[in-house]
Write an enzyme that holds these catalytic residues in place. Structure first.
Site, PDB file in Angstrom:
ATOM      1  N   ASP A   7       0.862  -1.182   0.000  1.00 17.40           N
ATOM      2  CA  ASP A   7       0.000   0.000   0.000  1.00 17.40           C
ATOM      3  C   ASP A   7       0.901   1.236   0.000  1.00 17.40           C
ATOM      4  OD1 ASP A   7       0.893   0.345   2.601  1.00 17.40           O
ATOM      5  OD2 ASP A   7      -1.096   0.339   3.519  1.00 17.40           O
ATOM      6  N   HIS A   8       0.303   2.413   0.184  1.00 13.50           N
ATOM      7  CA  HIS A   8       1.076   3.660   0.153  1.00 13.50           C
ATOM      8  C   HIS A   8       2.157   3.698   1.233  1.00 13.50           C
ATOM      9  CE1 HIS A   8      -2.318   4.021   2.845  1.00 13.50           C
ATOM     10  NE2 HIS A   8      -1.647   4.943   3.524  1.00 13.50           N
ATOM     11  N   CYS A  64       3.053  -3.158   4.078  1.00 16.79           N
ATOM     12  CA  CYS A  64       2.192  -2.014   4.419  1.00 16.79           C
ATOM     13  C   CYS A  64       2.850  -1.300   5.599  1.00 16.79           C
ATOM     14  CB  CYS A  64       0.745  -2.433   4.673  1.00 16.79           C
ATOM     15  SG  CYS A  64       0.438  -3.419   6.147  1.00 16.79           S
ATOM     16  N   GLY A  65       2.143  -0.447   6.285  1.00 13.73           N
ATOM     17  CA  GLY A  65       2.766   0.321   7.365  1.00 13.73           C
ATOM     18  C   GLY A  65       3.295  -0.586   8.462  1.00 13.73           C
ATOM     19  N   THR A  66       2.446  -1.486   8.914  1.00 10.69           N
ATOM     20  CA  THR A  66       2.823  -2.429   9.979  1.00 10.69           C
ATOM     21  C   THR A  66       3.113  -3.826   9.450  1.00 10.69           C
ATOM     22  OG1 THR A  66       0.506  -3.012  10.230  1.00 10.69           O
ATOM     23  CG2 THR A  66       1.342  -1.250  11.659  1.00 10.69           C
ATOM     24  N   GLY A  67       2.623  -4.115   8.262  1.00 13.50           N
ATOM     25  CA  GLY A  67       2.665  -5.487   7.733  1.00 13.50           C
ATOM     26  C   GLY A  67       1.497  -6.327   8.230  1.00 13.50           C
ATOM     27  N   ILE A  68       0.737  -5.775   9.144  1.00 12.50           N
ATOM     28  CA  ILE A  68      -0.329  -6.565   9.787  1.00 12.50           C
ATOM     29  C   ILE A  68      -1.553  -6.679   8.876  1.00 12.50           C
ATOM     30  CG2 ILE A  68      -1.900  -6.732  11.756  1.00 12.50           C
ATOM     31  CD1 ILE A  68       0.286  -5.274  13.421  1.00 12.50           C
ATOM     32  N   GLY A  69      -2.076  -5.542   8.437  1.00  8.40           N
ATOM     33  CA  GLY A  69      -3.298  -5.578   7.619  1.00  8.40           C
ATOM     34  C   GLY A  69      -3.104  -6.382   6.347  1.00  8.40           C
ATOM     35  N   HIS A  97      10.020 -24.016   8.945  1.00  6.43           N
ATOM     36  CA  HIS A  97       8.947 -24.720   9.667  1.00  6.43           C
ATOM     37  C   HIS A  97       7.583 -24.610   9.001  1.00  6.43           C
ATOM     38  CE1 HIS A  97      11.117 -24.698  13.856  1.00  6.43           C
ATOM     39  NE2 HIS A  97      11.963 -24.869  12.868  1.00  6.43           N
ATOM     40  N   HIS A 133       6.861 -30.932  10.367  1.00  7.74           N
ATOM     41  CA  HIS A 133       6.477 -29.605   9.883  1.00  7.74           C
ATOM     42  C   HIS A 133       5.461 -29.717   8.745  1.00  7.74           C
ATOM     43  CE1 HIS A 133       9.144 -27.711  12.599  1.00  7.74           C
ATOM     44  NE2 HIS A 133      10.247 -28.151  12.032  1.00  7.74           N
TER      45      HIS A 133
HETATM   46  C1  RB5 Z   1      -2.054   2.777   6.509  1.00  5.38           C
HETATM   47  O1  RB5 Z   1      -2.097   3.978   7.214  1.00  5.38           O
HETATM   48  C2  RB5 Z   1      -1.882   1.619   7.473  1.00  5.38           C
HETATM   49  O2  RB5 Z   1      -3.042   1.445   8.223  1.00  5.38           O
HETATM   50  C3  RB5 Z   1      -1.539   0.357   6.716  1.00  5.38           C
HETATM   51  O3  RB5 Z   1      -0.399   0.571   5.963  1.00  5.38           O
HETATM   52  C4  RB5 Z   1      -1.242  -0.869   7.561  1.00  5.38           C
HETATM   53  O4  RB5 Z   1      -0.327  -0.584   8.560  1.00  5.38           O
HETATM   54  C5  RB5 Z   1      -2.415  -1.607   8.046  1.00  5.38           C
HETATM   55  O5  RB5 Z   1      -2.308  -2.661   8.692  1.00  5.38           O
END
Ligand code: RB5
Length: 141
Positions: A7-8, A64-69, A97, A133
Site C-alpha cells: 500500500d502507500h 504495508c505500514g505495519t505489515g499486519i493488515g 517450519h 512440519h
Molecule cells: C495505513 O495507514 C496503514 O493502516 C496500513 O499501511 C497498515 O499498517 C495496516 O495494517
C-alpha cells in the site's frame, strides 16, 4: 518468480526491495500500488496472494505500514501462508517450519537495511521438509 505488492505506507520500501531483487537477479512482478498516494491495503494483499495461490509465482512479498493488515488479508486466501517478519530469525524459521509462501513486512516498524536482509533470508531459506512440519502445514489446510 516473485510477486510484490504494497500500500502507500509500504511504497518506498517496496521500491527498495524491487531494486534489491534486481541486484540479486530475481525475476519479479509488481502488483502495485504505484505511488505514495493513500490506497487500501486489502486490494494489493489480495492480488498478490491470489497470484501466488494460483501457482503463478513462487513467493510473494507484501508491505504495508505495519505489515499486519496486508498479512491478515493474504492469509484469507486458501493455500497462502503469509508470515509477518520483523527479524531474520523469524524469516528463516517461517521458511524452515511453515514453508511460508509470502513475506509481509511493516515499513513503519523496520529500517530498509534490516528489511533487505529479511528478504534475503526469506528467499534463500528452503523448507526443511521435516515430516512434523509438513504434517502441521497439512493441518492448517
Ligand atoms: C495505513 O495507514 C496503514 O493502516 C496500513 O499501511 C497498515 O499498517 C495496516 O495494517
Amino acid at each position: 518468480m516473485i510477486a510484490v505488492g504494497s500500500d502507500h505506507a509500504g511504497y518506498a520500501l517496496k521500491l527498495a526491495v524491487i531494486e534489491h531483487l534486481k541486484e540479486r537477479g530475481d525475476e519479479f512482478e509488481d502488483f502495485g500500488c504505484d505511488s505514495p498516494e493513500s490506497v487500501d491495503y486489502p486490494v494489493y494483499g489480495k492480488k498478490v496472494a491470489e497470484a501466488v495461490a494460483r501457482g503463478e509465482y513462487d513467493r510473494g512479498i507484501l508491505i504495508c505500514g505495519t505489515g499486519i493488515g496486508i498479512s491478515i488479508t493474504a492469509n484469507k486466501v486458501k493455500g497462502i501462508r503469509a508470515a509477518l517478519c520483523g527479524d531474520c530469525f523469524s524469516a528463516e524459521a517461517t521458511r524452515l517450519h511453515n514453508d511460508a509462501n509470502i513475506l509481509a513486512m511493516g515499513a513503519r516498524s523496520i529500517g530498509e537495511g534490516h528489511a533487505l536482509k529479511i528478504v534475503d533470508t526469506f528467499l534463500d531459506t528452503p523448507f526443511s521438509g521435516e515430516e512434523k512440519h509438513q504434517r502441521r502445514i497439512d493441518m492448517i489446510e
